[in-house]
Design a protein around this motif. Structure first.
Motif, PDB file in Angstrom:
ATOM      1  N   PHE A   1       0.862  -1.189   0.000  1.00  0.00           N
ATOM      2  CA  PHE A   1       0.000   0.000   0.000  1.00  0.00           C
ATOM      3  C   PHE A   1       0.894   1.233   0.000  1.00  0.00           C
ATOM      4  N   TYR A   2       0.580   2.201  -0.866  1.00  0.00           N
ATOM      5  CA  TYR A   2       1.510   3.308  -1.124  1.00  0.00           C
ATOM      6  C   TYR A   2       0.823   4.655  -0.910  1.00  0.00           C
ATOM      7  N   LEU A   3       1.622   5.612  -0.488  1.00  0.00           N
ATOM      8  CA  LEU A   3       1.135   6.982  -0.319  1.00  0.00           C
ATOM      9  C   LEU A   3       1.869   7.901  -1.279  1.00  0.00           C
ATOM     10  N   ALA A   4       1.147   8.888  -1.797  1.00  0.00           N
ATOM     11  CA  ALA A   4       1.784   9.973  -2.552  1.00  0.00           C
ATOM     12  C   ALA A   4       1.875  11.149  -1.589  1.00  0.00           C
ATOM     13  N   ILE A   5       3.105  11.592  -1.317  1.00  0.00           N
ATOM     14  CA  ILE A   5       3.312  12.631  -0.298  1.00  0.00           C
ATOM     15  C   ILE A   5       4.063  13.810  -0.909  1.00  0.00           C
ATOM     16  N   LEU A   6       3.548  15.013  -0.690  1.00  0.00           N
ATOM     17  CA  LEU A   6       4.229  16.214  -1.177  1.00  0.00           C
ATOM     18  C   LEU A   6       5.465  16.486  -0.328  1.00  0.00           C
ATOM     19  N   PRO A   7       6.424  17.271  -0.845  1.00  0.00           N
ATOM     20  CA  PRO A   7       7.596  17.630  -0.039  1.00  0.00           C
ATOM     21  C   PRO A   7       7.204  18.301   1.279  1.00  0.00           C
ATOM     22  N   THR A   8       6.012  18.918   1.317  1.00  0.00           N
ATOM     23  CA  THR A   8       5.546  19.560   2.560  1.00  0.00           C
ATOM     24  C   THR A   8       5.087  18.529   3.596  1.00  0.00           C
ATOM     25  N   GLY A   9       4.951  17.279   3.168  1.00  0.00           N
ATOM     26  CA  GLY A   9       4.472  16.241   4.077  1.00  0.00           C
ATOM     27  C   GLY A   9       2.997  15.931   3.904  1.00  0.00           C
ATOM     28  N   LEU A  10       2.293  16.735   3.103  1.00  0.00           N
ATOM     29  CA  LEU A  10       0.865  16.494   2.897  1.00  0.00           C
ATOM     30  C   LEU A  10       0.643  15.224   2.063  1.00  0.00           C
TER      31      LEU A  10
ATOM     32  N   PHE B   1      -7.963   3.083  -3.613  1.00  0.00           N
ATOM     33  CA  PHE B   1      -7.346   4.226  -4.304  1.00  0.00           C
ATOM     34  C   PHE B   1      -8.125   5.496  -3.968  1.00  0.00           C
ATOM     35  N   ALA B   2      -7.410   6.524  -3.608  1.00  0.00           N
ATOM     36  CA  ALA B   2      -8.054   7.821  -3.367  1.00  0.00           C
ATOM     37  C   ALA B   2      -7.029   8.931  -3.518  1.00  0.00           C
ATOM     38  N   VAL B   3      -7.485  10.047  -4.055  1.00  0.00           N
ATOM     39  CA  VAL B   3      -6.632  11.230  -4.200  1.00  0.00           C
ATOM     40  C   VAL B   3      -7.343  12.401  -3.531  1.00  0.00           C
ATOM     41  N   HIS B   4      -6.574  13.198  -2.838  1.00  0.00           N
ATOM     42  CA  HIS B   4      -7.102  14.396  -2.161  1.00  0.00           C
ATOM     43  C   HIS B   4      -7.916  15.218  -3.183  1.00  0.00           C
TER      44      HIS B   4
ATOM     45  N   ARG C   1      -4.122  15.251 -11.769  1.00  0.00           N
ATOM     46  CA  ARG C   1      -2.725  15.674 -11.958  1.00  0.00           C
ATOM     47  C   ARG C   1      -1.819  14.458 -12.111  1.00  0.00           C
ATOM     48  N   GLY C   2      -2.427  13.297 -12.307  1.00  0.00           N
ATOM     49  CA  GLY C   2      -1.629  12.098 -12.540  1.00  0.00           C
ATOM     50  C   GLY C   2      -1.191  11.362 -11.281  1.00  0.00           C
ATOM     51  N   ILE C   3      -1.729  11.779 -10.125  1.00  0.00           N
ATOM     52  CA  ILE C   3      -1.298  11.137  -8.866  1.00  0.00           C
ATOM     53  C   ILE C   3      -1.822   9.697  -8.791  1.00  0.00           C
ATOM     54  N   GLY C   4      -3.103   9.509  -9.099  1.00  0.00           N
ATOM     55  CA  GLY C   4      -3.665   8.154  -9.082  1.00  0.00           C
ATOM     56  C   GLY C   4      -2.931   7.241 -10.048  1.00  0.00           C
ATOM     57  N   ARG C   5      -2.656   7.756 -11.230  1.00  0.00           N
ATOM     58  CA  ARG C   5      -1.941   6.964 -12.233  1.00  0.00           C
ATOM     59  C   ARG C   5      -0.543   6.585 -11.732  1.00  0.00           C
ATOM     60  N   SER C   6       0.130   7.522 -11.081  1.00  0.00           N
ATOM     61  CA  SER C   6       1.487   7.251 -10.570  1.00  0.00           C
ATOM     62  C   SER C   6       1.459   6.150  -9.506  1.00  0.00           C
TER      63      SER C   6
END
Ligand SMILES: CC(C)(COP(=O)(O)OP(=O)(O)OC[C@H]1O[C@@H](n2cnc3c(N)ncnc32)[C@H](O)[C@@H]1OP(=O)(O)O)[C@@H](O)C(=O)NCCC(=O)NCCS
Length: 145
Positions: free
Chosen positions: A30-39, A66-69, A75-80
Motif C-alpha cells: 500500500f503506497y502513499l503519494a506525499i508532497l515535499p511539505t508532508g501532505l 485508491f483515493a486522491v485528495h 494531476r496524474g497522482i492516481g496513475r502514478s
C-alpha cells in the motif's frame, strides 16, 4: 463520489470506506503519494487476497483503496500510484489485476487500461451494499514492454 451516488447511499458507505484497514496498511503493498511539505495527497495499493475475504487466486491481484485528495485530482497522482502497484505486483509474479471500482472511478480505471466485466454490488459490511463495477486488466504486458 457525489457524481455517482445519492447522499443517503454515500454517507453510510463512506463511514466504512474511509476506515483505515490495518492489514492492508502494514502489508507492504500500500503506497502513499506525499508532497515535499508532508501532505498526503494520494493512496492506493493491491493485495493477493480478494477484498473482505481470505481467498487467493494464483497470479491474480486486487487493486485496493485508491483515493486522491479532492484538491489534487487530475494531476496524474492516481496513475502514478497505480504504476508503482503494477511494478510491484509483476515482480511478485502476478499477471492480472481486478478492481471493484466505484461507479465514479470507472473512467479512471479505463484510462489505466482496465476493461469493465460487469456491474456488481460491493458488500461494505453485512447489509450495506454499494453499486460498483468489476474491472480487469492484464499486467504482465507491462513487464515485457
Ligand atoms: C479515482 C481517483 C483515485 C483518480 O485519481 P486522480 O489522481 O485524479 O487520477 P489521474 O489524474 O491519475 O487520472 C488519470 C486518468 O484517468 C482519467 N480520469 C481520472 N479521473 C477522471 C474523472 N473524474 N472523469 C473522467 N476521467 C477521469 C483521465 O483519463 C485521467 O487522465 P487525464 O487527466 O490526463 O485526462 C480520484 O478521482 C478519487 O480519489 N476519487 C474518489 C475516490 C474513489 O472513487 N476511489 C476509487 C475507489 S474504487
Amino acid at each position: 463520489m457525489r457524481s455517482a451516488y445519492e447522499e443517503e447511499v454515500l454517507s453510510p458507505a463512506l463511514q466504512v470506506m474511509t476506515k483505515a484497514n490495518p492489514s492492508l496498511l502494514s502489508s507492504g503493498k500500500f503506497y502513499l503519494a506525499i508532497l515535499p511539505t508532508g501532505l498526503v495527497v494520494g493512496c492506493g495499493g493491491w493485495s493477493p487476497e480478494q477484498p473482505g475475504k481470505e481467498t487467493v487466486e494464483q497470479r491474480l491481484g486486487h487493486v485496493r483503496h485508491f483515493a486522491v485528495h479532492p484538491d489534487w485530482t487530475r494531476r496524474g497522482i492516481g496513475r502514478s500510484v497505480f504504476t508503482v502497484c503494477v511494478r510491484a505486483a509483476c515482480a511478485a509474479g502476478l499477471m492480472t489485476f481486478e478492481c471493484n471500482s466505484s461507479l465514479n472511478a470507472e473512467k479512471f480505471y479505463r484510462a489505466l487500461g482496465f476493461v469493465r466485466i460487469r456491474e456488481i454490488d460491493i458488500e461494505l459490511k453485512p447489509s450495506l451494499m454499494l453499486r460498483g463495477v468489476l474491472m480487469r486488466r492484464n499486467i504482465y504486458e507491462d513487464l515485457v514492454s
